[in-house]
Design an enzyme around this catalytic site. Structure first.
Site, PDB file in Angstrom:
ATOM      1  N   ALA A  12       1.077  -1.192   0.176  1.00  0.00           N
ATOM      2  CA  ALA A  12       0.022  -0.004   0.027  1.00  0.00           C
ATOM      3  C   ALA A  12       1.139   1.390  -0.041  1.00  0.00           C
ATOM      4  CB  ALA A  12      -0.893   0.285   1.168  1.00  0.00           C
ATOM      5  N   ALA A  17      -0.164   1.159  -5.619  1.00  0.00           N
ATOM      6  CA  ALA A  17      -1.583   2.142  -4.805  1.00  0.00           C
ATOM      7  C   ALA A  17      -1.469   3.399  -4.514  1.00  0.00           C
ATOM      8  CB  ALA A  17      -0.787   0.877  -3.560  1.00  0.00           C
ATOM      9  N   ASP A  42       1.627  -3.666   4.379  1.00  0.00           N
ATOM     10  CA  ASP A  42       2.692  -3.231   3.539  1.00  0.00           C
ATOM     11  C   ASP A  42       4.217  -3.759   5.216  1.00  0.00           C
ATOM     12  OD1 ASP A  42       4.761  -2.397   2.684  1.00  0.00           O
ATOM     13  OD2 ASP A  42       3.761  -0.662   1.139  1.00  0.00           O
ATOM     14  N   ASN A 105       8.581 -15.439  -3.817  1.00  0.00           N
ATOM     15  CA  ASN A 105       6.889 -14.740  -4.195  1.00  0.00           C
ATOM     16  C   ASN A 105       6.774 -15.762  -3.428  1.00  0.00           C
ATOM     17  OD1 ASN A 105       6.708 -11.629  -4.795  1.00  0.00           O
ATOM     18  ND2 ASN A 105       8.209 -12.121  -6.289  1.00  0.00           N
ATOM     19  N   VAL A 129      -2.226  -9.222  -7.787  1.00  0.00           N
ATOM     20  CA  VAL A 129      -1.770  -8.306  -8.982  1.00  0.00           C
ATOM     21  C   VAL A 129       0.158  -8.318  -9.172  1.00  0.00           C
ATOM     22  CG1 VAL A 129      -0.888  -5.017  -9.685  1.00  0.00           C
ATOM     23  CG2 VAL A 129      -3.166  -6.450  -8.563  1.00  0.00           C
ATOM     24  N   GLY A 130       0.287  -8.238  -8.325  1.00  0.00           N
ATOM     25  CA  GLY A 130       2.051  -8.734  -8.022  1.00  0.00           C
ATOM     26  C   GLY A 130       2.764  -9.760  -8.846  1.00  0.00           C
ATOM     27  N   ASP A 159      -2.583  -5.827 -19.885  1.00  0.00           N
ATOM     28  CA  ASP A 159      -2.758  -6.323 -20.928  1.00  0.00           C
ATOM     29  C   ASP A 159      -3.929  -5.788 -22.019  1.00  0.00           C
ATOM     30  OD1 ASP A 159      -0.470  -7.313 -19.996  1.00  0.00           O
ATOM     31  OD2 ASP A 159      -1.790  -8.731 -19.151  1.00  0.00           O
ATOM     32  N   HIS A 187       0.993 -13.496 -17.069  1.00  0.00           N
ATOM     33  CA  HIS A 187       1.004 -12.034 -17.543  1.00  0.00           C
ATOM     34  C   HIS A 187       2.919 -12.013 -17.936  1.00  0.00           C
ATOM     35  CE1 HIS A 187       0.856  -7.918 -17.193  1.00  0.00           C
ATOM     36  NE2 HIS A 187       1.529  -8.069 -15.834  1.00  0.00           N
TER      37      HIS A 187
END
Length: 334
Positions: A12, A17, A42, A105, A129-130, A159, A187
């Protein structure tokens, strides 16, 4: 004005963000009548920056915003959520292999998936989204077994919007005149922007994109490459990754989940591939054309797929299967 809904944005204090929070808080996503509680997560070193973001949200004096909760704790962030927008991830640093990126991740999204499972509503809608978004989303879903797989989607709307806009620019029409482009797959630069089923409104008449553009070599060449590599082109020019356009795409994606897709139109999002009729292997988080009604998505069925498309769709599925394999390996050791 009913009960406020609880909306989490992670990462955030970051730049996506920063563009996104204002749009959500002023009613662009959930409507002008829907009060909100914004929960901002965060990492601990970013908490001071986050305090500044909270001050700015307060200073916008927005009538729908009932409360803003900044936190670095998952048990606070994921509690009773209606929607989770997972923007924060470990970004790729120079010299980093995709594999290193995945490993970092997997840890984050396993932890957040577990927190969703434990604290959020079972009806929560989760948008990842990440990056690598598809695989991060799959890991989060696998780590939250009590939440339906269908509730997890990842963002390929940026996209999708890029593809629409390239067609509109080529024809000198507005992006609204172009509909039903498709992003298939990951993506990443293997994604396949497909306009075989897309329509464009030219001077009040709806025609197929191939028919309107009359330049097959552009549509099969530069158009695809431009969309696939747009993110890199923005970074090269701006020295920062897409933020304004990413935030806009998140708003589009979430609003469509909330309110449904317009009649006769479909959109692209990364969803669980189980039960698809396009020959994409099961248990992948793959971008498909979908329609949405009552907060539930369905695959758009029965679109004919030519050989050119088939090859591109298989290529991106193969990349996703490899990513998944690597991630699942890390998951068992995480």
């Amino acid at each position: 004005q009913g009960e406020p809904i609880r909306v989490l944005v992670t990462g955030a204090a970051g730049q996506i963000a920063y563009s996104l929070l204002y749009s959500i808080a002023k009613g662009d996503v959930f409507g002008k009548e829907q009060p909100l509680v914004l929960v901002l997560l965060d990492i601990t070193p970013m908490m001071t920056v986050l305090e500044g973001v909270v001050m700015e949200l307060q200073d916008c004096a927005l009538p729908l915003l009932r409360e803003v909760i900044p936190t670095d704790k998952e048990e606070v962030a994921f509690k009773d959520l209606d929607i989770a927008i997972l923007v924060g991830s470990m970004p790729r640093r120079e010299g980093m292999e995709r594999k290193d990126l995945l490993k970092a991740n997997v840890k984050i999204f396993k932890s957040q998936g577990t927190a969703l499972d434990k604290y959020a509503k079972k009806t929560v809608k989760v948008v990842v989204v990440g990056n690598p978004a598809n695989t991060n989303c799959l890991i989060a879903s696998k780590s939250a077994p009590s939440i339906p797989k269908e509730n997890f989607t990842c963002l390929t709307r940026l996209d999708h919007n890029r593809a629409k806009s390239q067609i509109a620019l080529k024809l000198g029409v507005t992006a609204n005149d172009v509909k039903n482009v498709i992003i298939w797959g990951n993506h990443s630069s293997t994604q396949y922007p497909d306009v075989n089923h897309a329509k464009v409104n030219v001077k009040g008449k709806e025609v197929g994109v191939y028919e309107a553009i009359k330049d097959d070599s552009w549509l099969k060449g530069d158009f695809i490459l431009t969309v696939q590599q747009r993110g890199a082109a923005v970074i090269k020019a701006r020295k920062l990754s897409s933020a304004m356009s990413a935030a806009k795409a998140i708003c589009d994606h979430v609003r469509d989940i909330w309110f449904g897709t317009p009649a006769g139109e479909f959109v692209s999002m990364g969803v669980i591939s189980d039960g698809n009729s396009y020959g994409v292997p099961e248990d992948l988080l793959y971008s498909f054309p979908v329609v949405i009604k009552d907060k539930s998505w369905k695959f758009v069925e029965g679109l004919p797929i030519n050989d050119f498309s088939r090859e591109k769709m298989d290529l991106t599925a193969k990349e996703l299967a490899e990513e998944k394999e690597t991630a699942v390996e890390f998951l068992s050791s995480a």
